[in-house]
Scaffold this active site. Structure first.
Site, PDB file in Angstrom:
ATOM      1  N   TRP A 131       5.957   6.603  27.919  1.00  0.00           N
ATOM      2  CA  TRP A 131       5.742   6.075  26.871  1.00  0.00           C
ATOM      3  C   TRP A 131       4.545   4.666  27.240  1.00  0.00           C
ATOM      4  CZ3 TRP A 131       5.602   8.232  21.943  1.00  0.00           C
ATOM      5  CH2 TRP A 131       5.420   7.775  21.466  1.00  0.00           C
ATOM      6  N   ALA A 153      12.460   5.126  27.554  1.00  0.00           N
ATOM      7  CA  ALA A 153      13.015   4.216  28.072  1.00  0.00           C
ATOM      8  C   ALA A 153      14.529   4.970  27.773  1.00  0.00           C
ATOM      9  CB  ALA A 153      12.921   3.282  27.775  1.00  0.00           C
ATOM     10  N   VAL A 200       9.595  -0.748  25.030  1.00  0.00           N
ATOM     11  CA  VAL A 200      10.287  -0.158  23.983  1.00  0.00           C
ATOM     12  C   VAL A 200       9.877  -1.331  23.093  1.00  0.00           C
ATOM     13  CG1 VAL A 200      12.305  -0.078  22.608  1.00  0.00           C
ATOM     14  CG2 VAL A 200      12.644   0.546  24.893  1.00  0.00           C
ATOM     15  N   ARG A 228      14.372   0.651  14.886  1.00  0.00           N
ATOM     16  CA  ARG A 228      14.577   1.773  15.754  1.00  0.00           C
ATOM     17  C   ARG A 228      14.510   1.126  17.702  1.00  0.00           C
ATOM     18  NH1 ARG A 228      12.282   5.790  19.167  1.00  0.00           N
ATOM     19  NH2 ARG A 228      14.326   7.330  19.236  1.00  0.00           N
TER      20      ARG A 228
END
Length: 162
Positions: A26, A60, A85, A92
């Site tokens: 990501w 992650a 993240v 979240r």
């Protein structure tokens, strides 16, 4: 960016050890900079890429389980985790970041294999060029730092176990 420091040869772990680098994909363009910096710093200190298993993962959240499996297998002197993240506006990210970091600590304490985190959790990341550039540069620094921490820690543990 900080200048690269050199670890004295006496403070390096024995040659020939294997390492694992698990990373989320990501924001791969940013996280990849950390991976590349890690590999470059390890090479600078005599650890070639052939001794490092690089394992890309979706994000992650998947890192701790892979770190645990790798640690239990006993083939790596250390495991490095790298990911990003981000705050998507629904909070979240706080839960994911806590779960990942706490789990990585548990893996290293349960297995005795050092696990390092370059999992970053900025609170104000936005998808624009300035933040993309800032965090890409920041991951270069973090990749270098985590390689140095990895080498120093493995060397220290090796000395303790003699």
């Amino acid at each position: 960016m900080q200048p690269a420091s050199t670890i004295p040869a006496a403070a390096l772990p024995p040659a020939g050890l294997r390492y694992a680098f698990v990373h989320g994909t990501w924001h791969a363009d940013i996280v990849g900079r950390g991976r590349d910096a890690f590999l470059a710093e390890m090479a600078r200190h005599g650890v070639p890429a052939t001794q490092i298993d690089v394992i890309p993962l979706p994000g992650a959240f998947e890192i701790p389980l892979h770190a645990q499996v790798l640690a239990r297998a006993g083939r790596h002197a250390a495991i490095v985790a790298c990911g990003l993240v981000v705050d998507g506006g629904i909070y979240r990210h706080d839960f994911v970041a806590t779960a990942v970091i706490d789990s990585l600590m548990r893996v290293q304490l349960d297995t005795g294999v050092p696990v390092f985190s370059a999992v970053l959790t900025p609170h104000h990341f936005h998808e624009h060029a300035e933040h993309q550039r800032y965090f890409a540069d920041h991951f270069v620094v973090k990749g270098t730092e985590v390689a140095q921490a990895c080498l120093r820690t493995v060397a220290s543990l090796h000395q303790l176990q003699r």
